[in-house]
Motif scaffolding. Sequence first.
Motif, PDB file in Angstrom:
ATOM      1  N   GLN A   1     -11.097  13.801   5.290  1.00  0.00           N
ATOM      2  CA  GLN A   1     -12.375  14.330   5.046  1.00  0.00           C
ATOM      3  C   GLN A   1     -12.660  14.606   3.547  1.00  0.00           C
ATOM      4  N   GLY A   2     -12.164  13.753   2.679  1.00  0.00           N
ATOM      5  CA  GLY A   2     -12.443  13.637   1.370  1.00  0.00           C
ATOM      6  C   GLY A   2     -11.770  14.649   0.404  1.00  0.00           C
ATOM      7  N   VAL A   3     -10.698  15.118   0.982  1.00  0.00           N
ATOM      8  CA  VAL A   3      -9.884  16.129   0.097  1.00  0.00           C
ATOM      9  C   VAL A   3      -9.288  15.564  -0.977  1.00  0.00           C
ATOM     10  N   ALA A   4      -8.448  14.387  -0.701  1.00  0.00           N
ATOM     11  CA  ALA A   4      -7.624  13.711  -1.604  1.00  0.00           C
ATOM     12  C   ALA A   4      -8.503  13.340  -2.913  1.00  0.00           C
ATOM     13  N   GLN A   5      -9.606  12.527  -2.383  1.00  0.00           N
ATOM     14  CA  GLN A   5     -10.607  11.957  -3.512  1.00  0.00           C
ATOM     15  C   GLN A   5     -11.346  13.049  -4.281  1.00  0.00           C
ATOM     16  N   TYR A   6     -11.669  14.151  -3.771  1.00  0.00           N
ATOM     17  CA  TYR A   6     -12.254  15.155  -4.343  1.00  0.00           C
ATOM     18  C   TYR A   6     -11.371  15.845  -5.498  1.00  0.00           C
ATOM     19  N   LEU A   7      -9.982  16.023  -4.820  1.00  0.00           N
ATOM     20  CA  LEU A   7      -9.065  16.567  -5.788  1.00  0.00           C
ATOM     21  C   LEU A   7      -8.822  15.593  -6.810  1.00  0.00           C
ATOM     22  N   LEU A   8      -8.741  14.421  -6.628  1.00  0.00           N
ATOM     23  CA  LEU A   8      -8.440  13.397  -7.781  1.00  0.00           C
ATOM     24  C   LEU A   8      -9.465  13.165  -8.884  1.00  0.00           C
ATOM     25  N   GLU A   9     -10.609  13.508  -8.408  1.00  0.00           N
ATOM     26  CA  GLU A   9     -11.981  13.567  -9.182  1.00  0.00           C
ATOM     27  C   GLU A   9     -12.067  14.790 -10.252  1.00  0.00           C
ATOM     28  N   VAL A  10     -11.485  15.988  -9.701  1.00  0.00           N
ATOM     29  CA  VAL A  10     -11.466  17.076 -10.513  1.00  0.00           C
ATOM     30  C   VAL A  10     -10.357  17.205 -11.246  1.00  0.00           C
ATOM     31  N   LEU A  11      -9.090  16.609 -10.900  1.00  0.00           N
ATOM     32  CA  LEU A  11      -8.098  16.404 -12.086  1.00  0.00           C
ATOM     33  C   LEU A  11      -8.607  15.411 -13.018  1.00  0.00           C
TER      34      LEU A  11
ATOM     35  N   LEU B   1      -1.750   4.037  -1.651  1.00  0.00           N
ATOM     36  CA  LEU B   1      -2.175   2.819  -2.351  1.00  0.00           C
ATOM     37  C   LEU B   1      -3.579   2.621  -2.136  1.00  0.00           C
ATOM     38  N   LEU B   2      -3.880   2.627  -0.970  1.00  0.00           N
ATOM     39  CA  LEU B   2      -5.513   2.199  -0.635  1.00  0.00           C
ATOM     40  C   LEU B   2      -6.453   3.537  -1.275  1.00  0.00           C
ATOM     41  N   LEU B   3      -6.054   4.363  -1.188  1.00  0.00           N
ATOM     42  CA  LEU B   3      -6.775   5.501  -1.827  1.00  0.00           C
ATOM     43  C   LEU B   3      -6.971   5.227  -3.618  1.00  0.00           C
ATOM     44  N   TYR B   4      -5.824   5.086  -3.961  1.00  0.00           N
ATOM     45  CA  TYR B   4      -5.930   4.910  -5.399  1.00  0.00           C
ATOM     46  C   TYR B   4      -6.906   3.577  -5.828  1.00  0.00           C
TER      47      TYR B   4
ATOM     48  N   TYR C   1      -8.143   2.786  -9.615  1.00  0.00           N
ATOM     49  CA  TYR C   1      -6.659   2.735 -10.111  1.00  0.00           C
ATOM     50  C   TYR C   1      -6.233   1.183 -10.176  1.00  0.00           C
ATOM     51  N   ARG C   2      -5.741   0.759 -10.951  1.00  0.00           N
ATOM     52  CA  ARG C   2      -5.119  -0.821 -10.991  1.00  0.00           C
ATOM     53  C   ARG C   2      -3.671  -0.598 -11.307  1.00  0.00           C
ATOM     54  N   PRO C   3      -2.952  -1.552 -10.452  1.00  0.00           N
ATOM     55  CA  PRO C   3      -1.476  -1.342 -10.810  1.00  0.00           C
ATOM     56  C   PRO C   3      -1.094  -1.726 -12.216  1.00  0.00           C
ATOM     57  N   ALA C   4      -0.195  -1.172 -12.966  1.00  0.00           N
ATOM     58  CA  ALA C   4       0.263  -1.506 -14.175  1.00  0.00           C
ATOM     59  C   ALA C   4       1.757  -1.883 -14.313  1.00  0.00           C
TER      60      ALA C   4
ATOM     61  N   ALA D   1      18.224   3.424  -0.014  1.00  0.00           N
ATOM     62  CA  ALA D   1      17.580   2.086   0.050  1.00  0.00           C
ATOM     63  C   ALA D   1      16.679   1.623  -1.207  1.00  0.00           C
ATOM     64  N   ARG D   2      16.483   0.414  -1.523  1.00  0.00           N
ATOM     65  CA  ARG D   2      15.755   0.222  -2.494  1.00  0.00           C
ATOM     66  C   ARG D   2      14.338   0.466  -2.075  1.00  0.00           C
ATOM     67  N   ILE D   3      13.463   0.940  -3.078  1.00  0.00           N
ATOM     68  CA  ILE D   3      11.966   1.234  -2.954  1.00  0.00           C
ATOM     69  C   ILE D   3      11.056   0.733  -4.088  1.00  0.00           C
ATOM     70  N   ALA D   4      10.089   0.399  -4.106  1.00  0.00           N
ATOM     71  CA  ALA D   4       9.238   0.047  -5.196  1.00  0.00           C
ATOM     72  C   ALA D   4       8.253   1.196  -5.481  1.00  0.00           C
ATOM     73  N   LEU D   5       8.210   1.641  -6.669  1.00  0.00           N
ATOM     74  CA  LEU D   5       7.248   2.717  -7.151  1.00  0.00           C
ATOM     75  C   LEU D   5       6.314   1.983  -7.733  1.00  0.00           C
ATOM     76  N   VAL D   6       4.898   1.985  -7.542  1.00  0.00           N
ATOM     77  CA  VAL D   6       3.944   1.157  -7.830  1.00  0.00           C
ATOM     78  C   VAL D   6       3.208   2.218  -8.913  1.00  0.00           C
ATOM     79  N   GLN D   7       3.235   1.727 -10.286  1.00  0.00           N
ATOM     80  CA  GLN D   7       2.723   2.707 -11.122  1.00  0.00           C
ATOM     81  C   GLN D   7       1.132   2.174 -11.430  1.00  0.00           C
ATOM     82  N   LEU D   8       0.246   3.128 -11.206  1.00  0.00           N
ATOM     83  CA  LEU D   8      -1.197   2.730 -11.228  1.00  0.00           C
ATOM     84  C   LEU D   8      -1.955   3.538 -12.517  1.00  0.00           C
ATOM     85  N   GLU D   9      -2.960   2.995 -13.037  1.00  0.00           N
ATOM     86  CA  GLU D   9      -3.636   3.571 -13.975  1.00  0.00           C
ATOM     87  C   GLU D   9      -5.269   3.426 -13.812  1.00  0.00           C
ATOM     88  N   LYS D  10      -5.891   4.299 -14.511  1.00  0.00           N
ATOM     89  CA  LYS D  10      -7.660   4.260 -14.180  1.00  0.00           C
ATOM     90  C   LYS D  10      -7.989   4.598 -15.830  1.00  0.00           C
ATOM     91  N   SER D  11      -8.650   3.945 -16.188  1.00  0.00           N
ATOM     92  CA  SER D  11      -9.558   4.501 -17.425  1.00  0.00           C
ATOM     93  C   SER D  11     -10.503   5.620 -17.240  1.00  0.00           C
TER      94      SER D  11
END
Length: 160
Positions: A92-102, A127-130, A135-138, A149-159
């Motif tokens: 319902q757009g909660v995560a997107q709204y929260l990201l925009e606020v922060l 990952l799809l939301l960001y 946001y782009r992978p850095a 177990a091994r797991i990958a942490l994808v670090q993303l950034e946005k100007s």
Amino acid sequence: MPTALQHRPAIAADLDEVISFPQSAEELFFCYPKAAWPLDVGQLAAAMAERRESTVVTLDGKVAGFANFYQWQHGEFCALGNLMVAPWARGQGVAQYLLEVLEGIARDQYKAPVMKVSCFNANTGGLLLYTRLGYRPAAIVERRASDGARIALVQLEKSL
């Protein structure tokens, strides 16, 4: 996006509701890897005490989302942490709204030109939301899941 979305600083009275958002140990790991399942008020209160800008989003007056900054460097960057959305409010757009606020707080109050987020490779929704929000992978760094177990942490950034 629903006009019923609003935000405010998180308060202690919100924590009982927020701890119910992660629906499994895996969901909790995605939003708060250091926490033990099940999430409790003490763990979340400890996170809030060492982080900045803990914020809730309300949908029709009910707490529906939570996030904060786990790293911040005035004039350089802010890093988003603990992003959680209530199961009933997902899609319902909660995560997107929260990201925009922060993002706005990072830009306006911290003068940060960049927002950083980290997302585990198994968190497809995150990952799809960001990436949809610019946001782009850095970097990709190796971490360990709770079972070792091994797991990958994808670090993303946005100007900002």
